[in-house]
Design a protein around this motif. Structure first.
Motif, PDB file in Angstrom:
ATOM      1  N   LEU A  20       0.826  -1.204   0.000  1.00  0.00           N
ATOM      2  CA  LEU A  20       0.000   0.000   0.000  1.00  0.00           C
ATOM      3  C   LEU A  20       0.862   1.257   0.000  1.00  0.00           C
ATOM      4  O   LEU A  20       0.569   2.231  -0.694  1.00  0.00           O
ATOM      5  N   GLY A  21       1.926   1.226   0.794  1.00  0.00           N
ATOM      6  CA  GLY A  21       2.787   2.399   0.908  1.00  0.00           C
ATOM      7  C   GLY A  21       3.481   2.774  -0.385  1.00  0.00           C
ATOM      8  O   GLY A  21       3.882   3.929  -0.569  1.00  0.00           O
ATOM      9  N   ASP A  22       3.625   1.801  -1.275  1.00  0.00           N
ATOM     10  CA  ASP A  22       4.297   2.062  -2.552  1.00  0.00           C
ATOM     11  C   ASP A  22       3.325   2.471  -3.657  1.00  0.00           C
ATOM     12  O   ASP A  22       3.750   2.792  -4.771  1.00  0.00           O
ATOM     13  N   ARG A  23       2.037   2.474  -3.355  1.00  0.00           N
ATOM     14  CA  ARG A  23       1.052   2.826  -4.373  1.00  0.00           C
ATOM     15  C   ARG A  23       0.857   4.336  -4.449  1.00  0.00           C
ATOM     16  O   ARG A  23       0.876   5.035  -3.441  1.00  0.00           O
ATOM     17  N   LYS A  24       0.652   4.816  -5.658  1.00  0.00           N
ATOM     18  CA  LYS A  24       0.376   6.234  -5.847  1.00  0.00           C
ATOM     19  C   LYS A  24      -0.982   6.561  -5.237  1.00  0.00           C
ATOM     20  O   LYS A  24      -1.915   5.780  -5.328  1.00  0.00           O
ATOM     21  N   GLY A  25      -1.073   7.733  -4.651  1.00  0.00           N
ATOM     22  CA  GLY A  25      -2.327   8.156  -4.061  1.00  0.00           C
ATOM     23  C   GLY A  25      -2.530   7.703  -2.636  1.00  0.00           C
ATOM     24  O   GLY A  25      -3.542   8.021  -2.013  1.00  0.00           O
ATOM     25  N   VAL A  26      -1.581   6.939  -2.112  1.00  0.00           N
ATOM     26  CA  VAL A  26      -1.670   6.479  -0.720  1.00  0.00           C
ATOM     27  C   VAL A  26      -0.669   7.244   0.127  1.00  0.00           C
ATOM     28  O   VAL A  26       0.518   7.314  -0.194  1.00  0.00           O
ATOM     29  N   ASP A  27      -1.161   7.848   1.194  1.00  0.00           N
ATOM     30  CA  ASP A  27      -0.279   8.569   2.119  1.00  0.00           C
ATOM     31  C   ASP A  27       0.368   7.547   3.044  1.00  0.00           C
ATOM     32  O   ASP A  27      -0.259   7.045   3.970  1.00  0.00           O
ATOM     33  N   ARG A  28       1.625   7.216   2.782  1.00  0.00           N
ATOM     34  CA  ARG A  28       2.291   6.157   3.543  1.00  0.00           C
ATOM     35  C   ARG A  28       2.455   6.497   5.026  1.00  0.00           C
ATOM     36  O   ARG A  28       2.745   5.629   5.837  1.00  0.00           O
ATOM     37  N   LYS A  29       2.277   7.785   5.354  1.00  0.00           N
ATOM     38  CA  LYS A  29       2.394   8.185   6.761  1.00  0.00           C
ATOM     39  C   LYS A  29       1.076   8.037   7.518  1.00  0.00           C
ATOM     40  O   LYS A  29       1.014   8.310   8.721  1.00  0.00           O
ATOM     41  N   ARG A  30       0.017   7.607   6.825  1.00  0.00           N
ATOM     42  CA  ARG A  30      -1.298   7.508   7.471  1.00  0.00           C
ATOM     43  C   ARG A  30      -1.927   6.123   7.268  1.00  0.00           C
ATOM     44  O   ARG A  30      -3.136   5.988   7.153  1.00  0.00           O
ATOM     45  N   ILE A  31      -1.091   5.096   7.239  1.00  0.00           N
ATOM     46  CA  ILE A  31      -1.590   3.734   7.102  1.00  0.00           C
ATOM     47  C   ILE A  31      -1.815   3.141   8.493  1.00  0.00           C
ATOM     48  O   ILE A  31      -0.888   3.022   9.294  1.00  0.00           O
ATOM     49  N   ALA A  32      -3.049   2.773   8.773  1.00  0.00           N
ATOM     50  CA  ALA A  32      -3.394   2.160  10.059  1.00  0.00           C
ATOM     51  C   ALA A  32      -3.864   0.733   9.821  1.00  0.00           C
ATOM     52  O   ALA A  32      -4.331   0.387   8.731  1.00  0.00           O
ATOM     53  N   VAL A  33      -3.733  -0.104  10.838  1.00  0.00           N
ATOM     54  CA  VAL A  33      -4.230  -1.473  10.742  1.00  0.00           C
ATOM     55  C   VAL A  33      -5.244  -1.712  11.863  1.00  0.00           C
ATOM     56  O   VAL A  33      -5.101  -1.185  12.971  1.00  0.00           O
TER      57      VAL A  33
END
Length: 226
Positions: A20-33
């Motif tokens: 997910l972090g490598d996908r365009k349009g995804v803010d890698r600093k805001r990934i929650a689980v």
């Protein structure tokens, strides 16, 4: 697979987060689980090693070691069934023997082959070995603990214990507990919360109160534009 463990699931989760972090349009600093039940243990194991996870939500997650949680379930079932004390103690003693045999690989004498086949799996062993107290200390991310007030599948003190563990961390003391009234372990509206009620519940969708609590908390700890 009989060889899979909670750690294997955690590594799968880390792979998803990195993807997910490598996908365009995804803010890698805001990934929650968000981990539910045993998935909460998986989320903690992943967060302890994955800095791309920015926040963790534990829903219906046990706050005690796996051995204690498993025995609590057996004890709760026996109490509900109103079994005689002698039978109750014998059943708990057998479950203790089974747990120790799973953990050590020895002591299966006198335990039926059918029970052994069911219990002697890597996943069950890893679940018994899991102790949130030994993992939470290595999880620096903000934590939200969500528990239904009618959750009858995890020890009642779980949410508060997880919160206490989270607040005792040297790093990342941001922690919050949300207890949702009238919701069972499946996070759906219930009457008793017992497992034998699950099939009769008219509304089998996750309570909107649960989703709202998680959404509001994430907006607070991971605000847009961070």
């Amino acid at each position: 697979s009989e060889s899979v463990t909670l750690v294997d699931f955690a590594e799968d989760l880390r792979a998803v987060v990195r993807f997910l972090g490598d996908r365009k349009g995804v803010d890698r600093k805001r990934i929650a689980v968000v981990g539910h039940g045993e998935g909460g243990a998986v989320a903690l194991l992943a967060a302890a090693k994955e800095d791309r996870i920015a926040a963790v939500v534990l829903a219906g997650t046990s706050g005690v070691p796996g051995t204690e949680s498993n025995l609590w379930l057996i004890r709760h079932s026996l109490d509900r069934a109103g079994r005689p004390e002698e039978e109750r103690q014998a059943t708990l003693a057998l479950q203790n023997r089974i747990q120790q045999a799973v953990l050590t690989g020895t002591g299966w004498e006198g335990i039926s082959p059918a029970v052994r086949r069911q219990a002697e799996t890597s996943l069950f062993k890893s679940a018994l070995e899991f102790d949130p107290a030994k993992v939470v200390s290595d999880v620096p991310q903000p934590l939200l603990v969500v528990q239904g007030s009618l959750d009858m599948q995890i020890p009642p003190e779980s949410a508060d214990r997880l919160d206490t563990l989270a607040k005792g961390r040297k790093k990342g003391r941001v922690s919050e507990v949300t207890k949702v009234p009238g919701v069972n372990h499946l996070l759906v509206p219930a009457v008793t919360g017992e497992t034998d009620e699950y099939g009769t519940l008219p509304d089998k969708k996750v309570s909107g109160a649960v989703g709202a609590a998680i959404s509001q908390w994430l907006s607070k700890v991971l605000p847009a534009g961070r």
